[in-house]
Design an enzyme around this catalytic site. Structure first.
Site, short mmCIF file in Angstrom:
data_model
loop_
_atom_site.label_atom_id
_atom_site.label_comp_id
_atom_site.label_asym_id
_atom_site.label_seq_id
_atom_site.Cartn_x
_atom_site.Cartn_y
_atom_site.Cartn_z
N ASP A 78 -7.17 8.47 -2.43
CA ASP A 78 -6.82 7.24 -1.75
C ASP A 78 -5.97 7.64 -0.54
OD1 ASP A 78 -6.44 4.38 -1.38
OD2 ASP A 78 -4.41 4.67 -2.17
N ARG A 79 -5.93 6.82 0.48
CA ARG A 79 -5.15 7.17 1.67
C ARG A 79 -3.68 6.78 1.54
NH1 ARG A 79 -5.82 4.50 7.57
NH2 ARG A 79 -4.08 3.28 6.76
N ASP A 80 -3.43 5.46 1.53
CA ASP A 80 -2.05 4.97 1.58
C ASP A 80 -1.38 5.07 0.21
OD1 ASP A 80 -2.36 4.17 4.34
OD2 ASP A 80 -3.60 2.53 3.60
N ASN B 80 -9.65 1.45 1.11
CA ASN B 80 -9.85 0.06 1.51
C ASN B 80 -8.93 -0.19 2.70
OD1 ASN B 80 -11.57 -0.46 -0.66
ND2 ASN B 80 -9.99 -1.41 -1.91
N HIS C 52 -13.59 -4.47 4.98
CA HIS C 52 -13.79 -5.90 4.73
C HIS C 52 -12.57 -6.61 4.14
CE1 HIS C 52 -17.87 -3.99 4.49
NE2 HIS C 52 -18.00 -4.84 5.48
N CYS D 17 -18.71 -2.48 -1.00
CA CYS D 17 -18.04 -1.18 -0.85
C CYS D 17 -16.57 -1.19 -1.27
CB CYS D 17 -18.17 -0.67 0.58
SG CYS D 17 -17.61 -1.77 1.90
N ARG D 18 -15.93 -2.32 -1.31
CA ARG D 18 -14.50 -2.37 -1.60
C ARG D 18 -14.19 -1.89 -3.01
NH1 ARG D 18 -9.95 -4.41 0.40
NH2 ARG D 18 -8.36 -5.13 -1.05
#
Length: 182
Positions: free
Chosen positions: A11-13, A54, A94, A102-103
């Site tokens: 995950d990024r954040d 996301n 989105h 995709c979310r």
């Protein structure tokens, strides 16, 4: 036939970078302590490093794709100083109410990455800090891993809702224990 590869999905954040809600400026990017060294160890162990994120701020109109790309370029540059190379970034732009496929917790981004890079999902991990990360990993058939960074301290309270055991670590640097079978 090519031998399937392993991936470390991230995950990024709150995982790859410190958590700031709706982060949209490269200057906001800060790497967690020890993260560069940890991802270098994963990379050296043969794992592709792929970010799965996301970014509902795009769908909400808070920022655009160019802002996200600028943040990703900063993430790439900051990790390059540790010899870390990301294979790819997959993002869902989105709004949460858009009904897209995709979310996260949908496994679609992980499955797309697996197809694109010939990845064995059962041999791969997804490190996240939110319930949607863990469920996406389970839905895709790879091993979920929870970090207590970002939203992880709230997420750990919900672990009993998941259908399998999920390893929990204080920080990204601690996940290298998985490389040695804990």
């Amino acid at each position: 036939m090519t031998v399937p590869r392993k991936a470390l999905f991230l995950d990024r954040d709150g995982v790859t970078i410190n958590y700031i809600p709706y982060l949209s400026q490269p200057a906001q990017v800060k790497l967690p302590q020890g993260a560069g060294q940890a991802l270098r160890q994963w990379q050296n162990a043969g794992y592709l490093l792929i970010v799965i994120t996301n970014q509902a701020g795009i769908g909400r109109g808070y920022f655009d794709h160019d802002a996200v790309e600028a943040v990703h370029q900063k993430v790439v540059a900051d990790y390059q100083s540790f010899g870390v190379t990301f294979t790819d970034f997959f993002l869902c732009p989105h709004h949460p109410d858009a009904g897209c496929e995709c979310r996260k917790p949908s496994p679609q981004m992980l499955k797309e990455a697996a197809e694109k890079y010939h990845i064995s999902l059962p041999e791969s991990y997804f490190i996240g800090d939110a319930p949607s990360d863990l469920q996406a990993a389970i839905n895709a058939g790879c091993q979920p891993v929870l970090l207590l960074t970002g939203r992880g301290r709230e997420t750990v309270q919900q672990l009993d809702r998941f259908s399998q055991s999920i390893p929990v670590f204080d920080a990204l640097r601690d996940t290298v224990a998985l490389l040695n079978g804990l």
